[in-house]
Write an enzyme that holds these catalytic residues in place. Structure first.
Site, PDB file in Angstrom:
ATOM      1  N   GLU A 110      -7.275   8.546   6.082  1.00  0.00           N
ATOM      2  CA  GLU A 110      -7.555   9.209   7.355  1.00  0.00           C
ATOM      3  C   GLU A 110      -8.019  10.654   7.222  1.00  0.00           C
ATOM      4  O   GLU A 110      -7.310  11.581   7.619  1.00  0.00           O
ATOM      5  CB  GLU A 110      -6.325   9.145   8.261  1.00  0.00           C
ATOM      6  CG  GLU A 110      -5.833   7.742   8.521  1.00  0.00           C
ATOM      7  CD  GLU A 110      -4.768   7.673   9.610  1.00  0.00           C
ATOM      8  OE1 GLU A 110      -4.191   8.713   9.950  1.00  0.00           O
ATOM      9  OE2 GLU A 110      -4.511   6.571  10.115  1.00  0.00           O
ATOM     10  N   ASN A 159      -7.631   1.769   9.982  1.00  0.00           N
ATOM     11  CA  ASN A 159      -6.335   2.018  10.623  1.00  0.00           C
ATOM     12  C   ASN A 159      -6.550   2.078  12.131  1.00  0.00           C
ATOM     13  O   ASN A 159      -7.461   2.765  12.605  1.00  0.00           O
ATOM     14  CB  ASN A 159      -5.734   3.359  10.182  1.00  0.00           C
ATOM     15  CG  ASN A 159      -5.278   3.337   8.737  1.00  0.00           C
ATOM     16  OD1 ASN A 159      -5.417   2.329   8.036  1.00  0.00           O
ATOM     17  ND2 ASN A 159      -4.729   4.456   8.290  1.00  0.00           N
ATOM     18  N   HIS A 174      -2.605  11.010   0.789  1.00  0.00           N
ATOM     19  CA  HIS A 174      -2.077  10.788   2.132  1.00  0.00           C
ATOM     20  C   HIS A 174      -1.441  12.107   2.584  1.00  0.00           C
ATOM     21  O   HIS A 174      -0.253  12.189   2.831  1.00  0.00           O
ATOM     22  CB  HIS A 174      -1.085   9.618   2.138  1.00  0.00           C
ATOM     23  CG  HIS A 174      -0.857   8.984   3.484  1.00  0.00           C
ATOM     24  ND1 HIS A 174      -1.024   7.637   3.725  1.00  0.00           N
ATOM     25  CD2 HIS A 174      -0.493   9.522   4.671  1.00  0.00           C
ATOM     26  CE1 HIS A 174      -0.749   7.376   5.006  1.00  0.00           C
ATOM     27  NE2 HIS A 174      -0.418   8.510   5.598  1.00  0.00           N
ATOM     28  N   TYR A 232      -4.283   2.188  15.880  1.00  0.00           N
ATOM     29  CA  TYR A 232      -3.010   2.225  16.591  1.00  0.00           C
ATOM     30  C   TYR A 232      -3.145   1.996  18.082  1.00  0.00           C
ATOM     31  O   TYR A 232      -2.318   1.340  18.700  1.00  0.00           O
ATOM     32  CB  TYR A 232      -2.292   3.568  16.330  1.00  0.00           C
ATOM     33  CG  TYR A 232      -1.724   3.615  14.936  1.00  0.00           C
ATOM     34  CD1 TYR A 232      -0.452   3.146  14.676  1.00  0.00           C
ATOM     35  CD2 TYR A 232      -2.488   4.078  13.873  1.00  0.00           C
ATOM     36  CE1 TYR A 232       0.071   3.143  13.394  1.00  0.00           C
ATOM     37  CE2 TYR A 232      -1.977   4.079  12.578  1.00  0.00           C
ATOM     38  CZ  TYR A 232      -0.698   3.614  12.342  1.00  0.00           C
ATOM     39  OH  TYR A 232      -0.201   3.598  11.084  1.00  0.00           O
ATOM     40  N   GLU A 258      -3.661  -0.068   8.182  1.00  0.00           N
ATOM     41  CA  GLU A 258      -2.502   0.357   8.979  1.00  0.00           C
ATOM     42  C   GLU A 258      -2.639  -0.137  10.409  1.00  0.00           C
ATOM     43  O   GLU A 258      -3.734  -0.091  10.995  1.00  0.00           O
ATOM     44  CB  GLU A 258      -2.359   1.888   9.059  1.00  0.00           C
ATOM     45  CG  GLU A 258      -1.788   2.529   7.834  1.00  0.00           C
ATOM     46  CD  GLU A 258      -1.676   4.047   7.958  1.00  0.00           C
ATOM     47  OE1 GLU A 258      -1.442   4.553   9.072  1.00  0.00           O
ATOM     48  OE2 GLU A 258      -1.839   4.721   6.924  1.00  0.00           O
ATOM     49  N   ARG A 282       0.847  -1.185   0.000  1.00  0.00           N
ATOM     50  CA  ARG A 282       0.000   0.000   0.000  1.00  0.00           C
ATOM     51  C   ARG A 282       0.889   1.243   0.000  1.00  0.00           C
ATOM     52  O   ARG A 282       1.717   1.405   0.891  1.00  0.00           O
ATOM     53  CB  ARG A 282      -0.900  -0.005   1.241  1.00  0.00           C
ATOM     54  CG  ARG A 282      -1.741   1.232   1.412  1.00  0.00           C
ATOM     55  CD  ARG A 282      -2.707   1.095   2.593  1.00  0.00           C
ATOM     56  NE  ARG A 282      -3.487   2.303   2.750  1.00  0.00           N
ATOM     57  CZ  ARG A 282      -3.278   3.229   3.687  1.00  0.00           C
ATOM     58  NH1 ARG A 282      -2.318   3.074   4.572  1.00  0.00           N
ATOM     59  NH2 ARG A 282      -4.022   4.301   3.737  1.00  0.00           N
TER      60      ARG A 282
END
Ligand code: GBH
Length: 473
Positions: A164, A299, A119, A301, A380, A76
């Site tokens: 995002e 995504n 991005h 985290y 991600e 990606r």
């Protein structure tokens, strides 16, 4: 006991143009908002910028060879708008050619290209006429998407419009932490709407060109748990974090509406900002935003334990120690505080909470994706740790390898329980330019020596290669 992954599950790794390419002013590329912002004193730790980064622009053949060596099935990456259409204007063939070469190299290595159009690197010239706060930017973006499709539509099947949009709007135009570094509630709201509109308009355009494309968007999520579920202030704080971070994007994309509770919360803080936002939402916009998508990228985290008042035990800050003035990226932030719950933390003080990922996947699947016929991919997930190069020249990053195993396990938990999540991209393939943190924080499964540009596969990279080869945990 080993746990197999589903047969068609795809293993990959992710990067982004500004974070790895370098060659910032070569072959006709002009400045993006990150070239500009990274030069603002105090905006980025160490004053670092992406001029050279991982020099991937010149080293992509060996980088693709490395991907093949690791056994990655998919890669990606994002394309740089200001390389392809400098200043957001006419097409730059040399910029387009780079992505043709990269995609050909990937296909030659048997690696599926997973292309993200945005991005965060808006051409600076477009920022000067409003950037994402301007509706005209939507048209410029669709033109740029069309250019990429003209060039690569025959070779690239998976197209992600945005990475995002929360970061590209609220963190950038309201929180001030990312380019362009503004601190306006109205701008954050306008930017979020125009980003979503650009997403929907691009899906519509690419779909009309080729119905067989796999189209989608990547959203960043958090899982906000109330510190005390019986305390109404904590529950309300968690609702507002979830609403401003997750639902603000999920609801328009899947349900063609903005979350009414959040609109009212923000109106109570800044009525004029909401008036401007409502004026910017034209008839038909929500229908455009809610174009059916094939794929949603998730995504994830870290989790967040949230209180509605100052907690007894606050965690260390999870933001970069930059010196420019900022504000909360949440327009409605009154009373919202994070609470320490004793989970391990990464080098950025982000808490390690794999179980939150399982819950997140269930929630996005049950409430949004499944009813819409959309499938999920983890686009991600990863961690920064303070890597050390050992005397043998290797990086024995047991912490990152453990993070990877835990989160792959969390994805498997969801998949085994029926969530249609079809792949995982580790963030990131390389150590790279970590935005406001500069080069200070390293996420890679491959170390990059920024003096020599030497790449060294870390222990976590070998571990990932083993998991991919076994297709099991
Ligand atoms: C991603 O965004 C980006 O897509 C990628 O480019 C980047 O390199 C990578 O993550 C690593 O940062 O202040 O404790 O509340 C990250 C999304 C959302 C993660 C906000 C950190 C706030 C941490 N980020 N979150 S805290």
């Amino acid at each position: 006991m080993t746990r197999p992954f589903p047969k068609d599950f795809l293993f990959g790794a992710a990067t982004a143009a500004y974070q790895i390419e370098g060659a910032a002013f070569e072959d006709g590329r002009t400045a993006s908002i990150w070239d500009e912002f990274s030069r603002v004193p105090g905006a980025v730790i160490g004053g670092d910028n992406g001029d050279v980064a991982c020099d991937h622009y010149h080293r992509y053949p060996q980088d693709v060879a490395l991907m093949k060596e690791l056994g990655l099935q998919t890669y990606r990456f994002s394309t740089s708008w200001s390389r392809v259409r400098p200043d957001g204007g006419a097409v730059n063939e040399k910029g387009v050619d780079f992505y043709k070469r990269l995609v050909d190299e990937l296909l030659g290595a048997g690696i599926l290209p997973w292309l993200t159009l945005y991005h965060w690197d808006m051409p600076q010239a477009l920022q000067e006429v409003g950037g994402w706060t301007s509706r005209d930017t939507v048209d410029r973006f669709v033109e740029y998407a069309g250019t990429m499709h003209d060039a690569l539509g025959d070779r690239v099947n998976v197209w992600t419009t945005l990475n995002e949009p929360w970061c590209a709007s609220f963190l950038s135009y309201t929180g001030g932490e990312h380019a362009p570094g503004h601190t306006s509630i109205a701008e954050g709201l306008l930017a979020s709407h125009h980003l979503l509109l650009a997403h929907g308009a691009t899906v519509r355009e690419l779909r009309s060109r080729d119905a067989s494309l796999n189209l989608g968007i990547t959203l960043n999520h958090t899982v906000a748990d109330p510190a005390d579920p019986r305390n109404p202030a904590d529950v309300d704080a968690a609702r507002r974090v979830d609403g401003q971070f997750n639902r603000w994007f999920l609801d328009p994309i899947y349900r063609a509406e903005y979350p009414a509770d959040i609109v009212e919360d923000v109106r109570a803080v800044d009525a004029e900002a909401v008036r401007r936002f409502e004026e910017a939402v034209h008839d038909g916009d929500l229908a455009t935003i809610a174009q059916p998508i094939d794929t949603q990228g998730v995504n994830y985290y870290h989790g967040d334990l949230v209180a509605g008042q100052v907690p007894e035990t606050a965690p260390p800050s999870g933001g970069p120690a930059t010196t420019r003035p900022g504000r909360s990226p949440y327009p409605s932030d009154a009373g919202i505080h994070s609470v320490e719950r004793g989970l391990p933390r990464t080098a950025q003080n982000w808490e390690v909470q794999p179980e939150g990922l399982t819950r997140l996947l269930h929630r996005v699947w049950d409430e949004y994706a499944q009813p819409a016929g959309t499938v999920l991919y983890m686009t991600e997930n990863g961690a920064a740790y303070d890597d050390v190069v050992a005397s043998d020249g290797q990086v024995h990053d047991a912490d990152r390898a453990e993070f990877l195993r835990l989160h792959l396990g969390a994805v498997l938990d969801a998949a085994e329980a029926g969530v249609d999540v079809r792949g995982y991209f580790y963030w990131s393939l390389f150590d790279n330019y970590e935005w406001a943190w500069g080069y200070d924080k390293r996420f890679g499964i491959v170390r990059v020596d920024y003096d020599t540009q030497q790449r060294t596969v870390k222990d976590s990279g070998r571990e990932y290669a083993r998991i991919i080869a076994a297709r099991a945990l």
